[in-house]
Design an enzyme around this catalytic site. Structure first.
Site, PDB file in Angstrom:
ATOM      1  N   THR A   1       0.864  -1.179   0.000  1.00 14.26           N
ATOM      2  CA  THR A   1       0.000   0.000   0.000  1.00 14.26           C
ATOM      3  C   THR A   1       0.897   1.225   0.000  1.00 14.26           C
ATOM      4  O   THR A   1       2.128   1.113  -0.040  1.00 14.26           O
ATOM      5  CB  THR A   1      -0.908   0.025   1.243  1.00 14.26           C
ATOM      6  N   CYS A   2       0.288   2.401   0.070  1.00 15.37           N
ATOM      7  CA  CYS A   2       1.086   3.629   0.120  1.00 15.37           C
ATOM      8  C   CYS A   2       1.971   3.665   1.361  1.00 15.37           C
ATOM      9  O   CYS A   2       3.055   4.240   1.336  1.00 15.37           O
ATOM     10  CB  CYS A   2       0.168   4.850   0.126  1.00 15.37           C
ATOM     11  N   ASN A   3       1.492   3.053   2.437  1.00 11.42           N
ATOM     12  CA  ASN A   3       2.172   3.193   3.719  1.00 11.42           C
ATOM     13  C   ASN A   3       2.880   1.943   4.217  1.00 11.42           C
ATOM     14  O   ASN A   3       3.516   1.985   5.263  1.00 11.42           O
ATOM     15  CB  ASN A   3       1.174   3.655   4.793  1.00 11.42           C
TER      16      ASN A   3
ATOM     17  N   SER B   1      -2.102   1.895  11.319  1.00 11.53           N
ATOM     18  CA  SER B   1      -2.216   2.798  10.170  1.00 11.53           C
ATOM     19  C   SER B   1      -1.723   4.200  10.505  1.00 11.53           C
ATOM     20  O   SER B   1      -1.662   4.594  11.673  1.00 11.53           O
ATOM     21  CB  SER B   1      -3.673   2.882   9.703  1.00 11.53           C
TER      22      SER B   1
ATOM     23  N   ALA C   1      -7.961  29.831  -2.126  1.00 13.88           N
ATOM     24  CA  ALA C   1      -7.612  28.552  -2.753  1.00 13.88           C
ATOM     25  C   ALA C   1      -6.597  27.784  -1.920  1.00 13.88           C
ATOM     26  O   ALA C   1      -5.695  27.152  -2.440  1.00 13.88           O
ATOM     27  CB  ALA C   1      -7.061  28.802  -4.152  1.00 13.88           C
TER      28      ALA C   1
ATOM     29  N   MET D   1      -6.072  23.395   2.658  1.00 12.76           N
ATOM     30  CA  MET D   1      -7.006  22.836   3.633  1.00 12.76           C
ATOM     31  C   MET D   1      -8.453  23.091   3.252  1.00 12.76           C
ATOM     32  O   MET D   1      -9.324  22.247   3.451  1.00 12.76           O
ATOM     33  CB  MET D   1      -6.710  23.398   5.030  1.00 12.76           C
ATOM     34  N   SER D   2      -8.728  24.279   2.690  1.00 13.90           N
ATOM     35  CA  SER D   2     -10.105  24.569   2.279  1.00 13.90           C
ATOM     36  C   SER D   2     -10.511  23.654   1.123  1.00 13.90           C
ATOM     37  O   SER D   2     -11.649  23.193   1.041  1.00 13.90           O
ATOM     38  CB  SER D   2     -10.251  26.035   1.876  1.00 13.90           C
TER      39      SER D   2
END
EC number: 1.2.1.70
Length: 423
Positions: free
Chosen positions: A49-51, A111, A192, A195-196
Site C-alpha cells: 500500500t502507500c504506507n 495505520s 484557494a 485545507m479549504s
C-alpha cells in the site's frame, strides 16, 4: 510449519523507498510469482500500500533463516536498493508476533490514521491475489480469515473509527451536526488554500448540490471551479453570493476581513434567517469573529476545528486500548488452534483405526444381520457408530486440551504407541 513476516511501513521507511515496491508499475511480474518458487515456502501473502510493504509466509521452521535471507534478497532486487539500505527499513516478525502484527494492521491500529477503513480492503485484496496465485493453504487461509474477523470485532466493539481526525473531516462532522443532511446544500470557497480544498472535497462526497469559488486571482478561481464543477466568482461578488449558500470555507489569509459582521447580517436578512455555517481556516482570520454572534450563524475557526480533531484523536487512542485487548485475546485463540495442528494427524488415524475395527466386526456379523429388517440393520450400524464416537471422545478431547498446554506431542506419541498407529 512456522509463520514469518518481513516488511516496512511509514514508521520505518520513507516514501521514496516504499514506492519502489508498488504493484502498479507496468511490466513487472507479481512478487508472488517469485516467492512461490523459493524453496521451503509453502504459502505467501504480499501486501503493498502507500504506507506499507509486507510479505507474510509459512515455511518449514528449520528453514526460517534461509527463507528470511531469500525474501530480503528478493526485496532488495525488486526495490533496486542495497541489502544494507533495505535492512535499515525492515522489521522481521515470526510466530505469534507476526500474527499479532497482521491482526493490528487489518484492524487499522498500525495505520497512519488509526481507525481508517481502507487498510482492511487492501488486506482482503492482497489475500485474493494470493489465492489466485495458488499460494495459500490451511495456515494462511485460517490466519487471514481470522484477521478479517478480528478487524470486524474491533470495529463493532470499539469506537476506533468514530469521529473526525483531520480538519477536513471535522468540517464535515460539524456541518452534519448543524444541517443533519448535507445533500442539496451549496458551498462557497473563498481562497484557494489546500485545507479549504480538502474540506470542500470531503463535503462534496456528502452530496453537496453546487459550489462557488471566489479568489483574489480570478484565473485560480476558474481553475478550482472547474475541478469541482462549480462556478467562479470575484471577491466583490461574495456579499451577493452569501444569500444563496449554506456553507462558507474561507482561507485567503488577507490582512483585512474578507467577511465582516455587517456583510453576514445583511445576507441573513435576505436568506430569511436560514442557517449559515462559516469555516474560517485562514491565518490571519478571514471572517470577523463578531459574525458568529448573529443568530443562525455558526462560525468555527482553525483552532475550533483542531480542538475537535485533538479530542477525537484522544478518543481513538482510548478506544485503541480496548482494541489491543481484543487482539491479545484473538492471538491467544489462534495460538491455541495452531497448537492443535500437531495432534490432528494422530486424531485422524485414531478415528480411522477404531472405525476400521467397527467395520470389520460388522462384516463378521453379516450372516446373522441379513435376518434383520432393513430398519433394524440401520439401528445396529447407528449403535456401533455411537459407541465408536463415545470411545473416541474422551481421548481426542484430552489430546486437544493437552496440545493447548504444549503437551500435545507427548500425549500423541503415547496414544500412537498404545494403539499401534502406523505413522
Amino acid at each position: 510449519m512456522g509463520i514469518l513476516l518481513i516488511g516496512m511501513s511509514h514508521k520505518t521507511s520513507p516514501l521514496a523507498v516504499r514506492e519502489r515496491f508498488s504493484l502498479s508499475c507496468e511490466n513487472r511480474d507479481h512478487p508472488l510469482d517469485r516467492i512461490r518458487q523459493m524453496p521451503s515456502i509453502r504459502e505467501a501473502l504480499y501486501l503493498a500500500t502507500c504506507n506499507r510493504v509486507e510479505v507474510l509466509v509459512s515455511a518449514a521452521e528449520e528453514a526460517e533463516q534461509a527463507v528470511e535471507e531469500g525474501l530480503k534478497a528478493l526485496m532488495a532486487e525488486r526495490g533496486g536498493i542495497s541489502g544494507q539500505e533495505l535492512e535499515r527499513c525492515l522489521y522481521t516478525l515470526s510466530g505469534a508476533e507476526a500474527v499479532r502484527h497482521l491482526f493490528r494492521v487489518a484492524s487499522s491500529l498500525d495505520s497512519l490514521v488509526m481507525g481508517e477503513p481502507q487498510i482492511l480492503g487492501q488486506v482482503k485484496e492482497a489475500y485474493r491475489e494470493a489465492v489466485e496465485h495458488g499460494v495459500t493453504g490451511i495456515l494462511l487461509n485460517r490466519i487471514l480469515h481470522h484477521a478479517f474477523q478480528v478487524a470486524k470485532r474491533v470495529r463493532t466493539e470499539t469506537g476506533i473509527a468514530d469521529n473526525a481526525v483531520s480538519v477536513g473531516y471535522a468540517a464535515v462532522e460539524l456541518a452534519k451536526k448543524i444541517f443533519g443532511r448535507l445533500d442539496g446544500k451549496v458551498i462557497l470557497l473563498v481562497g484557494a488554500g489546500e485545507m479549504s480544498e480538502l474540506a470542500a472535497r470531503h463535503l462534496l462526497k456528502q452530496g453537496i448540490k453546487s459550489i462557488f469559488v471566489a479568489n483574489r486571482t480570478h484565473a485560480r478561481a476558474l481553475e478550482m471551479a472547474e475541478q469541482f464543477e462549480g462556478k467562479a466568482v470575484v471577491l466583490e461578488q461574495v456579499p451577493e453570493v452569501l444569500k444563496s449558500v449554506d456553507i462558507v470555507i474561507s482561507s485567503t489569509g488577507a490582512s483585512n476581513y474578507v467577511l465582516t459582521r455587517d456583510m453576514v447580517a445583511a445576507a441573513l436578512r435576505r436568506r430569511k434567517n436560514r442557517f449559515l455555517f462559516l469555516i474560517d481556516i485562514a491565518v490571519p482570520r478571514d471572517i470577523e469573529p463578531a459574525a458568529g454572534d448573529i443568530d443562525n450563524v455558526y462560525l468555527y475557526n482553525i483552532d475550533h476545528l483542531q480542538e475537535l480533531v485533538d479530542e477525537n484523536r484522544n478518543h481513538r487512542l482510548r478506544e485503541a486500548e480496548k482494541a489491543e485487548a481484543i487482539i491479545e485475546e484473538e492471538v491467544g485463540n489462534h495460538t491455541a488452534w495452531l497448537s492443535t495442528l500437531d495432534v490432528v494427524p494422530t486424531i485422524v488415524e485414531f478415528r480411522e483405526k477404531i472405525e476400521g475395527i467397527m467395520k470389520a466386526e460388522l462384516g463378521k456379523s453379516a450372516s446373522w444381520r441379513h435376518s434383520l429388517s432393513e430398519i433394524d440393520q440401520r439401528h445396529v450400524e447407528s449403535l456401533m457408530a455411537s459407541i465408536v464416537n463415545k470411545i473416541l471422545h474422551e481421548p481426542t478431547a484430552c489430546l486437544r486440551e493437552q496440545s493447548r498446554n504444549r503437551n500435545g506431542k507427548a500425549y500423541a506419541a503415547a496414544l500412537r504407541k498404545l494403539f499401534k498407529l502406523e505413522r
